[in-house]
Design a protein around this motif. Structure first.
Motif, mmCIF file in Angstrom:
data_model
loop_
_atom_site.group_PDB
_atom_site.id
_atom_site.type_symbol
_atom_site.label_atom_id
_atom_site.label_comp_id
_atom_site.label_asym_id
_atom_site.label_seq_id
_atom_site.Cartn_x
_atom_site.Cartn_y
_atom_site.Cartn_z
ATOM 1 N N ARG A 107 0.850 -1.206 0.000
ATOM 2 C CA ARG A 107 0.000 0.000 0.000
ATOM 3 C C ARG A 107 0.889 1.260 0.000
ATOM 4 O O ARG A 107 0.623 2.209 -0.717
ATOM 5 C CB ARG A 107 -0.904 -0.050 1.237
ATOM 6 N N ILE A 108 1.936 1.220 0.820
ATOM 7 C CA ILE A 108 2.849 2.375 0.896
ATOM 8 C C ILE A 108 3.514 2.603 -0.466
ATOM 9 O O ILE A 108 3.561 3.728 -0.969
ATOM 10 C CB ILE A 108 3.959 2.121 1.956
ATOM 11 N N MET A 109 3.997 1.502 -1.053
ATOM 12 C CA MET A 109 4.701 1.643 -2.326
ATOM 13 C C MET A 109 3.758 2.162 -3.413
ATOM 14 O O MET A 109 4.139 2.997 -4.230
ATOM 15 C CB MET A 109 5.331 0.298 -2.752
ATOM 16 N N ALA A 110 2.503 1.669 -3.383
ATOM 17 C CA ALA A 110 1.522 2.132 -4.390
ATOM 18 C C ALA A 110 1.241 3.620 -4.202
ATOM 19 O O ALA A 110 1.170 4.372 -5.182
ATOM 20 C CB ALA A 110 0.244 1.319 -4.265
ATOM 21 N N SER A 111 1.121 4.057 -2.939
ATOM 22 C CA SER A 111 0.811 5.482 -2.705
ATOM 23 C C SER A 111 2.002 6.350 -3.099
ATOM 24 O O SER A 111 1.813 7.454 -3.612
ATOM 25 C CB SER A 111 0.385 5.721 -1.260
ATOM 26 N N PHE B 288 13.555 1.036 -0.650
ATOM 27 C CA PHE B 288 12.590 1.734 0.212
ATOM 28 C C PHE B 288 11.579 0.744 0.793
ATOM 29 O O PHE B 288 11.209 0.840 1.962
ATOM 30 C CB PHE B 288 11.856 2.842 -0.567
ATOM 31 N N GLU B 289 11.187 -0.210 -0.026
ATOM 32 C CA GLU B 289 10.248 -1.229 0.470
ATOM 33 C C GLU B 289 10.882 -2.008 1.627
ATOM 34 O O GLU B 289 10.217 -2.311 2.624
ATOM 35 C CB GLU B 289 9.859 -2.172 -0.669
ATOM 36 N N ALA B 290 12.170 -2.296 1.485
ATOM 37 C CA ALA B 290 12.878 -3.011 2.560
ATOM 38 C C ALA B 290 12.900 -2.182 3.842
ATOM 39 O O ALA B 290 12.725 -2.708 4.950
ATOM 40 C CB ALA B 290 14.309 -3.315 2.113
ATOM 41 N N LEU B 291 13.069 -0.881 3.683
ATOM 42 C CA LEU B 291 13.078 0.020 4.849
ATOM 43 C C LEU B 291 11.687 0.048 5.523
ATOM 44 O O LEU B 291 11.573 0.033 6.748
ATOM 45 C CB LEU B 291 13.454 1.433 4.381
ATOM 46 N N VAL B 292 10.655 0.053 4.696
ATOM 47 C CA VAL B 292 9.286 0.036 5.226
ATOM 48 C C VAL B 292 9.042 -1.258 5.995
ATOM 49 O O VAL B 292 8.529 -1.239 7.126
ATOM 50 C CB VAL B 292 8.238 0.196 4.077
ATOM 51 N N VAL B 293 9.447 -2.376 5.390
ATOM 52 C CA VAL B 293 9.251 -3.683 6.046
ATOM 53 C C VAL B 293 9.975 -3.697 7.391
ATOM 54 O O VAL B 293 9.458 -4.177 8.389
ATOM 55 C CB VAL B 293 9.745 -4.828 5.129
ATOM 56 N N ARG B 294 11.158 -3.112 7.436
ATOM 57 C CA ARG B 294 11.965 -3.131 8.663
ATOM 58 C C ARG B 294 11.336 -2.304 9.781
ATOM 59 O O ARG B 294 11.365 -2.683 10.934
ATOM 60 C CB ARG B 294 13.372 -2.609 8.366
ATOM 61 N N TYR B 295 10.771 -1.169 9.445
ATOM 62 C CA TYR B 295 10.334 -0.245 10.495
ATOM 63 C C TYR B 295 8.821 -0.132 10.678
ATOM 64 O O TYR B 295 8.376 0.536 11.607
ATOM 65 C CB TYR B 295 10.912 1.153 10.225
ATOM 66 N N GLN B 296 8.026 -0.743 9.825
ATOM 67 C CA GLN B 296 6.589 -0.499 9.917
ATOM 68 C C GLN B 296 5.995 -0.973 11.259
ATOM 69 O O GLN B 296 5.101 -0.309 11.799
ATOM 70 C CB GLN B 296 5.836 -1.106 8.729
ATOM 71 N N GLY B 297 6.507 -2.066 11.809
ATOM 72 C CA GLY B 297 5.992 -2.547 13.094
ATOM 73 C C GLY B 297 6.217 -1.531 14.204
ATOM 74 O O GLY B 297 5.308 -1.226 14.982
ATOM 75 N N ARG B 298 7.423 -0.980 14.249
ATOM 76 C CA ARG B 298 7.756 0.015 15.285
ATOM 77 C C ARG B 298 6.932 1.285 15.111
ATOM 78 O O ARG B 298 6.474 1.885 16.076
ATOM 79 C CB ARG B 298 9.253 0.352 15.222
ATOM 80 N N GLU C 85 -8.153 2.297 14.377
ATOM 81 C CA GLU C 85 -7.204 1.607 13.507
ATOM 82 C C GLU C 85 -7.116 2.243 12.114
ATOM 83 O O GLU C 85 -6.031 2.319 11.540
ATOM 84 C CB GLU C 85 -7.607 0.124 13.417
ATOM 85 N N ASP C 86 -8.256 2.733 11.595
ATOM 86 C CA ASP C 86 -8.224 3.391 10.268
ATOM 87 C C ASP C 86 -7.326 4.618 10.302
ATOM 88 O O ASP C 86 -6.548 4.877 9.385
ATOM 89 C CB ASP C 86 -9.641 3.829 9.854
ATOM 90 N N GLU C 87 -7.466 5.360 11.397
ATOM 91 C CA GLU C 87 -6.670 6.566 11.582
ATOM 92 C C GLU C 87 -5.181 6.200 11.680
ATOM 93 O O GLU C 87 -4.335 6.863 11.089
ATOM 94 C CB GLU C 87 -7.100 7.250 12.879
ATOM 95 N N VAL C 88 -4.915 5.136 12.428
ATOM 96 C CA VAL C 88 -3.526 4.690 12.621
ATOM 97 C C VAL C 88 -2.897 4.365 11.263
ATOM 98 O O VAL C 88 -1.781 4.804 10.960
ATOM 99 C CB VAL C 88 -3.483 3.449 13.549
ATOM 100 N N GLU C 89 -3.625 3.642 10.430
ATOM 101 C CA GLU C 89 -3.081 3.274 9.110
ATOM 102 C C GLU C 89 -2.810 4.514 8.263
ATOM 103 O O GLU C 89 -1.786 4.597 7.574
ATOM 104 C CB GLU C 89 -4.050 2.335 8.386
ATOM 105 N N ASP C 90 -3.735 5.481 8.326
ATOM 106 C CA ASP C 90 -3.539 6.721 7.546
ATOM 107 C C ASP C 90 -2.297 7.476 8.017
ATOM 108 O O ASP C 90 -1.525 7.994 7.211
ATOM 109 C CB ASP C 90 -4.769 7.639 7.675
#
Lengths: 103, 203
Positions: A30-34, B32-42, B54-59
């Motif tokens: 989703r992030i990459m698509a945005s 960049f995708e690798a960086l997202v995968v690494r830090y998205q949990g934190r 949760e919707d707000e959190v994702e945004d």
């Protein structure tokens, strides 16, 4: 009721809550698509602006060429620098001349 | 086979942050995708401290990573990448809280039975009300939602995440004095909201 104690109890409760670091499935996609759509949008705006500026630049160059051609083909009356200087002097001193005449 | 391939992390997940940043600045999207995968949990964990929806959190998380992508060229590598990311995350959360301030005057009339029971137990004997209960956590979430964005942020960072004043100043960009003043005001504001809750429940 002791509000300070209530505040402390509630803060402790919030602190004791386990960290929820779960991530929705495929969130990175989703992030990459945005990011791609955002990049496309920025690129689109830049291309639109660049197109407009190029069109304006070409129009300006065309106008300059037409005016140069006109001025070279049909030279108008040449007004000398001296004539302009005299006209300027007359205009500036007009008020002084009028005052002198009135005397 | 396809499912297995989808579950594999993108190449570069094992590379260190600085290498990934260099590759991203060179136009490598997979980095960049690798960086997202690494830090998205934190980042999700940090943002969930500031919002209950949760919707707000994702945004918010999405906005944080968009900003990371846009501002990555400003990362100088003087501090670890994670610190830079968390600073950006906290500031984005604060901006979001300010932009989406809810009606602070909303009453506490819609407390669920568990929350009411916890409050009753506290009123009867404070020591009987445990501080490891979901009801208490849900109640504090409601109270925090009614605070001003600055108060909410400072309570979350100082009292819930137990960060130092210096750390908060670095994360928010406020001076240490401003953090202390805001913390004082935030505690007072929280007590005021709790006072209203008690009045609505018992008077």
């Amino acid at each position: 009721m002791n509000l300070e104690l209530l505040r402390q109890k509630l803060t402790q409760a919030a602190r004791a809550g386990a960290k929820d670091d779960s991530v929705p499935y495929g969130f990175e996609h989703r992030i990459m698509a945005s990011i791609r759509s955002h990049g496309d949008l920025c690129l689109g705006v830049r291309v639109e602006w660049a197109g407009g500026l190029w069109r304006a630049a070409i129009s300006c160059v065309g106008l300059v060429v037409v005016l140069m051609t006109c001025s070279l083909t049909f030279p108008g009356e040449q007004s000398g620098v001296e004539d302009l200087g005299v006209a300027l002097e007359n205009a500036i001193l007009a008020a002084a001349d009028e005052a002198l005449e009135a005397l | 086979m396809l499912a297995t391939r989808q579950l594999q992390p993108p190449p570069g997940v094992e590379a260190d942050d600085e290498d990934l940043v260099v590759r991203i600045l060179g136009g490598d999207e997979r980095a960049f995708e690798a960086l997202v995968v690494r830090y998205q949990g934190r980042v999700f964990a940090a943002v969930r401290r500031h919002s209950r929806l949760e919707d707000e959190v994702e945004d918010i998380v999405q906005e944080i990573f968009l900003k990371v992508h846009q501002k990555l060229s400003t990362f100088r590598g003087e501090a670890p990448f994670q610190h830079w990311l968390m600073r950006l995350a906290v500031r984005t959360c604060y901006d979001f809280l300010r932009a989406h301030q809810r009606n602070k005057e909303s009453p506490f009339t819609d407390l669920n039975p568990e929350e009411m029971e916890w409050l009753d137990r506290f009123a009867a004997a404070p020591e009987m009300a445990g501080d490891h209960e979901d009801a208490a956590r849900s109640l504090v979430g409601r109270v925090l939602e009614q605070l001003s964005p600055a108060s909410r942020l400072v309570i979350t960072l100082l009292e819930i995440e137990e960060r130092s004043v210096k750390e908060i100043a670095a994360l928010t960009g406020w001076s240490e004095t401003a953090v202390k003043v805001r913390a004082f005001r935030a505690r007072r504001e929280m007590k005021k909201r709790l006072g209203r809750l008690v009045v609505e429940r018992y008077l």
